[in-house]
Structure formats: C-alpha cells, structure tokens
Motif scaffolding. Structure first.
Motif, PDB file in Angstrom:
ATOM      1  N   GLU B  20       1.039  -1.237   0.102  1.00  0.00           N
ATOM      2  CA  GLU B  20       0.124   0.163  -0.054  1.00  0.00           C
ATOM      3  C   GLU B  20       0.945   1.217  -0.164  1.00  0.00           C
ATOM      4  N   LEU B  21       0.739   2.185  -0.815  1.00  0.00           N
ATOM      5  CA  LEU B  21       1.206   3.378  -0.913  1.00  0.00           C
ATOM      6  C   LEU B  21       0.334   4.597  -0.742  1.00  0.00           C
ATOM      7  N   ARG B  22       0.744   5.588   0.285  1.00  0.00           N
ATOM      8  CA  ARG B  22      -0.161   6.400   0.592  1.00  0.00           C
ATOM      9  C   ARG B  22       0.113   8.043   0.165  1.00  0.00           C
ATOM     10  N   CYS B  23      -0.727   8.303  -0.213  1.00  0.00           N
ATOM     11  CA  CYS B  23      -0.779  10.006  -0.672  1.00  0.00           C
ATOM     12  C   CYS B  23      -1.648  10.776   0.199  1.00  0.00           C
ATOM     13  N   ASP B  24      -0.945  12.174   0.616  1.00  0.00           N
ATOM     14  CA  ASP B  24      -1.720  13.112   1.294  1.00  0.00           C
ATOM     15  C   ASP B  24      -1.642  14.326   0.473  1.00  0.00           C
ATOM     16  N   PRO B  25      -2.653  14.716  -0.128  1.00  0.00           N
ATOM     17  CA  PRO B  25      -2.759  15.844  -1.137  1.00  0.00           C
ATOM     18  C   PRO B  25      -2.605  17.191  -0.380  1.00  0.00           C
ATOM     19  N   ILE B  26      -2.460  18.100  -1.170  1.00  0.00           N
ATOM     20  CA  ILE B  26      -2.746  19.543  -0.755  1.00  0.00           C
ATOM     21  C   ILE B  26      -3.911  20.056  -0.392  1.00  0.00           C
ATOM     22  N   SER B  27      -3.965  20.625   1.076  1.00  0.00           N
ATOM     23  CA  SER B  27      -5.597  20.821   1.537  1.00  0.00           C
ATOM     24  C   SER B  27      -6.244  21.482   0.673  1.00  0.00           C
ATOM     25  N   GLY B  28      -7.479  21.279   0.334  1.00  0.00           N
ATOM     26  CA  GLY B  28      -8.400  22.110  -0.683  1.00  0.00           C
ATOM     27  C   GLY B  28      -8.332  21.625  -1.981  1.00  0.00           C
ATOM     28  N   HIS B  29      -7.522  20.662  -2.211  1.00  0.00           N
ATOM     29  CA  HIS B  29      -7.376  20.163  -3.650  1.00  0.00           C
ATOM     30  C   HIS B  29      -8.348  19.048  -3.845  1.00  0.00           C
ATOM     31  N   LEU B  91       4.073   8.352  -8.328  1.00  0.00           N
ATOM     32  CA  LEU B  91       3.991   9.602  -7.960  1.00  0.00           C
ATOM     33  C   LEU B  91       2.623   9.947  -7.783  1.00  0.00           C
ATOM     34  N   CYS B  92       2.167  10.851  -6.698  1.00  0.00           N
ATOM     35  CA  CYS B  92       0.914  11.340  -6.514  1.00  0.00           C
ATOM     36  C   CYS B  92       1.043  12.963  -6.838  1.00  0.00           C
ATOM     37  N   ALA B  93      -0.086  13.257  -7.082  1.00  0.00           N
ATOM     38  CA  ALA B  93      -0.333  14.911  -7.622  1.00  0.00           C
ATOM     39  C   ALA B  93      -1.713  15.396  -7.044  1.00  0.00           C
ATOM     40  N   SER B  94      -1.743  16.465  -7.002  1.00  0.00           N
ATOM     41  CA  SER B  94      -3.154  16.870  -6.541  1.00  0.00           C
ATOM     42  C   SER B  94      -3.216  18.384  -7.274  1.00  0.00           C
ATOM     43  N   SER B  95      -4.586  18.701  -7.513  1.00  0.00           N
ATOM     44  CA  SER B  95      -4.699  20.116  -8.127  1.00  0.00           C
ATOM     45  C   SER B  95      -6.281  20.599  -7.563  1.00  0.00           C
ATOM     46  N   LEU B  96      -6.240  21.991  -8.054  1.00  0.00           N
ATOM     47  CA  LEU B  96      -7.831  22.466  -7.974  1.00  0.00           C
ATOM     48  C   LEU B  96      -8.500  21.955  -9.353  1.00  0.00           C
ATOM     49  N   THR B  97      -9.894  22.039  -9.108  1.00  0.00           N
ATOM     50  CA  THR B  97     -10.221  21.541 -10.511  1.00  0.00           C
ATOM     51  C   THR B  97     -11.656  22.403 -10.663  1.00  0.00           C
ATOM     52  N   ALA B  98     -11.814  22.894 -12.061  1.00  0.00           N
ATOM     53  CA  ALA B  98     -13.080  23.631 -12.048  1.00  0.00           C
ATOM     54  C   ALA B  98     -13.330  23.168 -13.855  1.00  0.00           C
ATOM     55  N   ALA B  99     -14.436  23.066 -13.892  1.00  0.00           N
ATOM     56  CA  ALA B  99     -14.660  23.020 -15.462  1.00  0.00           C
ATOM     57  C   ALA B  99     -14.229  23.907 -16.505  1.00  0.00           C
ATOM     58  N   GLY B 100     -13.494  23.345 -17.461  1.00  0.00           N
ATOM     59  CA  GLY B 100     -13.117  24.357 -18.690  1.00  0.00           C
ATOM     60  C   GLY B 100     -11.593  24.933 -18.012  1.00  0.00           C
ATOM     61  N   VAL B 101     -11.290  24.651 -16.984  1.00  0.00           N
ATOM     62  CA  VAL B 101      -9.997  25.233 -16.646  1.00  0.00           C
ATOM     63  C   VAL B 101      -8.734  24.424 -16.339  1.00  0.00           C
ATOM     64  N   SER B 102      -7.770  24.521 -16.968  1.00  0.00           N
ATOM     65  CA  SER B 102      -6.673  23.628 -16.771  1.00  0.00           C
ATOM     66  C   SER B 102      -5.507  24.300 -15.529  1.00  0.00           C
ATOM     67  N   TYR B 103      -5.665  23.611 -14.374  1.00  0.00           N
ATOM     68  CA  TYR B 103      -4.918  24.094 -13.073  1.00  0.00           C
ATOM     69  C   TYR B 103      -3.730  23.305 -13.316  1.00  0.00           C
ATOM     70  N   GLU B 104      -2.639  23.602 -12.707  1.00  0.00           N
ATOM     71  CA  GLU B 104      -1.615  22.765 -12.712  1.00  0.00           C
ATOM     72  C   GLU B 104      -1.409  21.754 -11.574  1.00  0.00           C
ATOM     73  N   GLN B 105      -0.936  20.634 -11.881  1.00  0.00           N
ATOM     74  CA  GLN B 105      -0.716  19.569 -10.682  1.00  0.00           C
ATOM     75  C   GLN B 105       0.577  19.903 -10.047  1.00  0.00           C
ATOM     76  N   TYR B 106       0.372  19.762  -8.684  1.00  0.00           N
ATOM     77  CA  TYR B 106       1.419  19.553  -7.807  1.00  0.00           C
ATOM     78  C   TYR B 106       1.644  18.335  -7.367  1.00  0.00           C
ATOM     79  N   PHE B 107       3.042  17.714  -7.525  1.00  0.00           N
ATOM     80  CA  PHE B 107       3.487  16.490  -7.213  1.00  0.00           C
ATOM     81  C   PHE B 107       4.244  16.137  -5.911  1.00  0.00           C
ATOM     82  N   GLY B 108       3.884  15.147  -5.460  1.00  0.00           N
ATOM     83  CA  GLY B 108       4.920  14.597  -4.268  1.00  0.00           C
ATOM     84  C   GLY B 108       6.090  14.192  -4.294  1.00  0.00           C
ATOM     85  N   PRO B 109       7.018  13.931  -3.401  1.00  0.00           N
ATOM     86  CA  PRO B 109       8.152  13.266  -3.858  1.00  0.00           C
ATOM     87  C   PRO B 109       8.261  11.726  -4.405  1.00  0.00           C
ATOM     88  N   GLY B 110       7.341  11.214  -4.470  1.00  0.00           N
ATOM     89  CA  GLY B 110       7.132   9.728  -4.929  1.00  0.00           C
ATOM     90  C   GLY B 110       7.531   8.775  -3.780  1.00  0.00           C
TER      91      GLY B 110
END
Lengths: 115, 116
Positions: B20-29, B91-110
């Motif tokens: 099992e590999l765990r990922c904790d994203p940025i709060s609010g993503h 690798l795990c990544a998180s991002s904000l999301t909204a329809a029609g908008v491309s937010y960048e993804q923020y990656f963890g160290p892996g």
C-alpha cells in the motif's frame, strides 16, 4: 491521441549561455501544455503552462516557453543558464479526450549546465 | 504551505506480496492523480480522483492495481501479488479543479517501489 515529443535526451550548455529544451506536440483541439522540472530524489516541480493568450509564457526561476502553433512546438528557454538549472525537464500535454485533466508526459530531457 | 506528501519514500517487497502506498494531497485540492515513472521514462498516468470517486482509472495496468480515496483527501494505491515489473517510482499529484480550466498539478516526492 494526445502526445508530446522531446527529441533530445540531453542538452549541454555553459553557464551564462542561453538554453533551449525542445518539445513538440500532437493534439486534437486546443493544446494545454506544461513544463515540469525534476531534481534528483525530488518530485516534479511545475515551471509554466500555456492555455491561451500570449505565445510567450513566463514561469518560475527565469524560465519561459514559446508556443508556436504552426510548428506545433513549445520549447523551453532561459536567457542565461545557471549550474543549478541542471536537472531533468519534462514537457506535458493535458489529455482532453475524457474531459479530465490527466497529463501525458514526454520522455524527458536532461539539462547539464557546466561552470 | 504543506505540499503533497507520500509515504513511504522507499518500499522494498518480495514478489507476490501486497503493498500500500499513501498520498496526502494539498489541503483544498479536490483532484488527485497517481502516476508511475519507470527508469528513464516520463510519468505515466494511472488513475484520477475527483473527490471520493475514481473519475478515470484507464491507466491502471491490470486488476492487481487498485486505489481508494474514501474521504476525498488521503488516497491509497494498493498493489496485489506484486511482480518485478511493478518496480518504479509512484508519484501522486493534486490540483484544484473547475470545468474548462486547466490548473497545474503539484507532485509529491514519490514512493520508490522495488520488488525483489
């Protein structure tokens, strides 16, 4: 299918000289393009993105990228390279087929900046 | 603020074992992604969560791979009956999301997984 190609496995440049890391893309529809950098034993760091608007996009650490629709390219540039810029650089395109935001990455280009 | 964190940073396991590999994203993503990076390659997409649900799992290589995000925050990637070919950096990544908008993804160290 959405894809990007990075034709150079490695780019060598002397410190203080301008650098270019190449990326070409193949997409259906409007391209959403990204550059990321990966330092040893660290995760990918976002540098910049092109969504729409000006063809010259400015990003972190003095990097910029030029979007060229006719050449389907999105080359990463910096006017004056630093030794600390040495890292692995990835170009990526958003895969819009599903409507979601997964990224399709290139194979990466290693940048070596010599003192 | 805190970035994306992943644990463990390294995992060595024997062929056939479960991990099992765990990922904790940025709060609010609300969007969370898993990618796999093999040596000398770019990251390859595995699965994408929007909230608690897997919106796109088309990148999972086979049914030995499974991921959950039960409360819409932390995610766990589960690999059954591991094979040597599963060795890679996950690798795990998180991002904000909204329809029609491309937010960048923020990656963890892996997490570097090695199957012996």
């Amino acid at each position: 299918a959405q894809s990007v190609a990075q034709p150079e496995d490695q780019v060598n440049v002397a410190e203080g000289n301008p650098l270019t890391v190449k990326c070409t893309y193949s997409v259906s529809g409007n391209p959403y393009l990204f550059w990321y950098v990966q330092y040893p034993n660290r995760g990918l760091q976002f540098l910049l993105k092109y969504i729409t608007g000006d063809n010259l996009v400015k990003g972190s650490y003095g990097f910029e990228a030029e979007f060229n629709k006719s050449q389907t390219s999105f080359h990463l540039k910096k006017p004056s390279a630093l030794v600390s810029d040495s890292a692995l650089y990835f170009c990526a395109v958003r895969d819009i087929r599903t409507g979601f935001q997964k990224l399709v990455f290139g194979t990466g280009t290693r940048l070596l900046v010599s003192p | 603020g805190a970035g994306v964190s992943q644990t463990p940073s390294n995992k060595v396991t024997e062929k056939g074992k479960y991990v099992e590999l765990r990922c904790d994203p940025i709060s609010g993503h609300t969007a969370l992604y898993w990618y796999r990076q093999s040596l000398g390659q770019g990251p390859e997409f595995l699965i994408y969560f929007q909230g608690t649900g897997a919106a796109d799992d088309s990148g999972l290589p086979n049914d030995r791979f499974f991921a959950v995000r039960p409360e819409g925050s932390v995610s766990t990637l589960k690999i059954q009956r591991t094979e040597r070919g599963d060795s890679a950096v996950y690798l795990c990544a998180s991002s904000l999301t909204a329809a029609g908008v491309s937010y960048e993804q923020y990656f963890g160290p892996g997490t570097r997984l090695t199957v012996t």
